[in-house]
Scaffold this active site. Structure first.
Site, PDB file in Angstrom:
ATOM      1  N   GLY A 155      16.067  -3.968  13.170  1.00  0.00           N
ATOM      2  CA  GLY A 155      15.901  -5.349  13.927  1.00  0.00           C
ATOM      3  C   GLY A 155      15.443  -5.207  15.481  1.00  0.00           C
TER       4      GLY A 155
ATOM      5  N   GLU B  66      18.511   1.548  10.634  1.00  0.00           N
ATOM      6  CA  GLU B  66      17.340   1.226   9.759  1.00  0.00           C
ATOM      7  C   GLU B  66      16.171   0.824  10.480  1.00  0.00           C
ATOM      8  OE1 GLU B  66      19.335   0.488   5.514  1.00  0.00           O
ATOM      9  OE2 GLU B  66      19.163  -1.045   6.821  1.00  0.00           O
ATOM     10  N   PRO B  67      15.499   1.443  11.247  1.00  0.00           N
ATOM     11  CA  PRO B  67      14.581   0.736  12.091  1.00  0.00           C
ATOM     12  C   PRO B  67      13.094   0.757  11.274  1.00  0.00           C
ATOM     13  CG  PRO B  67      14.607   2.996  12.915  1.00  0.00           C
ATOM     14  CD  PRO B  67      15.908   2.781  11.969  1.00  0.00           C
ATOM     15  N   GLY B  68      12.513  -0.361  11.241  1.00  0.00           N
ATOM     16  CA  GLY B  68      11.110  -0.727  10.502  1.00  0.00           C
ATOM     17  C   GLY B  68       9.825  -0.865  11.665  1.00  0.00           C
TER      18      GLY B  68
ATOM     19  N   ARG C 125       0.708 -12.771   9.378  1.00  0.00           N
ATOM     20  CA  ARG C 125       1.749 -13.054  10.162  1.00  0.00           C
ATOM     21  C   ARG C 125       1.297 -14.269  11.190  1.00  0.00           C
ATOM     22  NH1 ARG C 125       3.884 -10.294  13.605  1.00  0.00           N
ATOM     23  NH2 ARG C 125       6.085 -10.857  13.302  1.00  0.00           N
TER      24      ARG C 125
ATOM     25  N   CYS D 274     -10.837 -19.010   3.567  1.00  0.00           N
ATOM     26  CA  CYS D 274     -11.001 -20.948   3.492  1.00  0.00           C
ATOM     27  C   CYS D 274      -9.758 -21.443   3.576  1.00  0.00           C
ATOM     28  CB  CYS D 274     -11.721 -20.904   2.111  1.00  0.00           C
ATOM     29  SG  CYS D 274     -13.429 -20.491   2.126  1.00  0.00           S
TER      30      CYS D 274
ATOM     31  N   TYR E  17       4.374  -5.115   8.623  1.00  0.00           N
ATOM     32  CA  TYR E  17       4.258  -6.395   8.194  1.00  0.00           C
ATOM     33  C   TYR E  17       2.880  -6.850   8.151  1.00  0.00           C
ATOM     34  CZ  TYR E  17       9.380  -5.457   8.457  1.00  0.00           C
ATOM     35  OH  TYR E  17      10.465  -4.895   8.838  1.00  0.00           O
TER      36      TYR E  17
END
Ligand SMILES: *Cc1c(COP(=O)(O)O)cnc(C)c1O
Length: 433
Positions: free
Chosen positions: A247, A289-291, A329, A360, A389
């Site tokens: 996070g 747990e870094p993403g 996003r 569209c 992401y």
């Protein structure tokens, strides 16, 4: 636009990993996801070198849902990180990449029976159990395979991260994990720790994503260590692993002010050591747990500019050859990004434009207000910070093929994921007469 990793400017052009964007376009086409391999490797090493302690082992676990394919899994493995997966598909990818199963953590709030079988069959190192139903399935499957499965339990410590701060609440309506304020959670832990098919090793939490307040992580660690001590006392088990999730916030635009990770990780480790010794708890392993914070800044998306369209009101539109299909996003949660005309990097005369995709949907806007150097059809437009992401959330809406992914390093570009073809789009279609 802020330059990250190996990005530099040469003769008006943006260079990543030693290669100019126009060469990347002519070799690979656009839209193109570009991963700066050296940037990613340096970030992984920064985590490994700063998150370490003399009193416990540390594990840095890459949250692969941010960006996953065979090449990144292989690289993550080579760098010595562990990996977390949240579905059978991610698990399959990690295994196919040759990832040591011992270093895989399997997450998810509703792991399917077949996914659990796949995990147990392949001796996945740790299953992060979310609820009692899942535990029952897992215990049964472990029994059938005559094995003992290592488990940590996802709990909710009543801390909610709200990006810039945290709030502490005992109210718990998260779909993830079990509340530490619910007495039933401890009963459940006691039950798991006496199950011969389960090796109950500890607890996990993940309080949110894109968090900028370091106190959130310190507070979270405190609460989790306190609860871990309660577990040791009440369940009479040796507490082995505390997994504190990911996070850590990153920079997308100048509205984001992330803390410097290297020094934070040092303070974080000291804080954890101190709290552990205060409560006399000696876990073998503390993991994070870094993403996003591992991959985001080292991914960019390169587009070709199409039409520039002035409307009767508002900013002129710059159309690009991708859009919400490769980066959902902005339309999903108003995420903001920065962009440049990557073949006009020395041009300082910038004006405001709205960057829109080709889908569209009126909402298919990538950046509402971007400062760009006189965009013209055929120019190269690059949006930075699309490592996390983006590809993993991409879609085939409007039957738009997914872009290619290239890794660039030392002047060489290598395809990690091929561009989808029209043939790929109809691959699973059956013609019904
Ligand atoms: C998404 C997720 C992460 C990674 O979050 P980032 O914000 O990308 O660092 C870590 N752990 C769990 C359980 C997650 O669901």
């Amino acid at each position: 636009m802020k330059l990250f990793g190996t990005m530099s400017i040469k003769e008006n052009e943006l260079i990543i990993g030693g290669i100019g964007v126009s060469e990347l376009k002519s070799k690979h086409g656009t839209p193109l996801y570009i991963i700066d391999q050296k940037g990613f490797e340096d970030k992984a090493n920064l985590f490994i070198n700063n998150f370490k302690s003399n009193t416990f082992d540390t594990r840095v676990i890459y949250a692969s849902k941010a960006f996953m394919n065979l090449s990144i899994a292989k690289l993550v493995s080579k760098l010595g990180l562990c990996i977390d997966v949240v579905s059978g598909g991610e698990l399959y990818t990690a295994l196919k990449a040759g990832f040591d199963p011992n270093k895989i953590y399997f997450h998810g709030n509703n792991k399917l029976y077949d996914e659990l079988v796949l995990a147990v069959q392949n001796r996945v190192g740790t299953i992060v159990v979310d609820n009692e139903y899942e535990y029952d399935l897992l215990s049964g499957i472990s029994g059938e395979f005559e094995t003992v499965t290592r488990v940590i339990l996802r709990v909710n410590p009543g801390i909610e991260a709200h990006t810039h701060e945290y709030i502490q609440t005992t109210k718990n309506d998260s779909k993830f994990g079990l509340s530490i304020f619910d007495d039933k959670t401890m009963d459940f832990i006691i039950k798991m720790s006496s199950d011969p098919n389960i090796d109950f090793a500890g607890i996990h939490c993940h309080v949110g994503s894109q968090v900028f307040d370091e106190n959130t992580f310190l507070k979270e660690a405190d609460e989790m260590i306190k609860y871990a001590k309660e577990i040791e006392n009440e369940a009479q088990v040796v507490f082995k692993e505390l997994n504190l999730g990911g996070g850590f916030g990153v920079y997308y635009t100048d509205e984001d002010n992330p803390f410097e990770l290297g020094s934070f990780l040092g303070r974080y480790t000291k804080h954890i050591e101190h709290k552990l010794s205060e409560l006399d708890l000696n876990p073998e392993i503390i993991s994070i747990e870094p993403g996003r914070s591992l991959i985001n800044s080292y991914g960019s998306t390169l587009y070709t500019v199409g039409a520039i369209k002035k409307t009767m009101a508002g900013l002129p539109y710059v159309f690009v050859d991708g859009g919400m299909t490769d980066n959902p996003r902005p339309s999903l949660y108003q995420a903001k990004y920065e962009a440049v005309i990557a073949n006009k990097m020395d041009d300082t005369d910038l004006e405001s434009y709205r960057i829109a995709g080709k889908c569209c949907e009126t909402g298919d806007i990538l950046i509402k207000d971007a400062s760009l150097a006189n965009p013209m059809p055929g120019d190269l437009l690059l949006i930075s910070s699309t490592g996390a992401y983006n590809y993993s959330m991409s879609s085939n809406y409007n039957r738009i093929p997914r872009p290619e992914v290239v890794f660039v390093k030392d002047g060489v570009s290598k395809t990690a994921v091929k561009r989808e073809t029209y043939e790929d789009l109809i691959r699973n279609d059956e013609v019904i007469d």
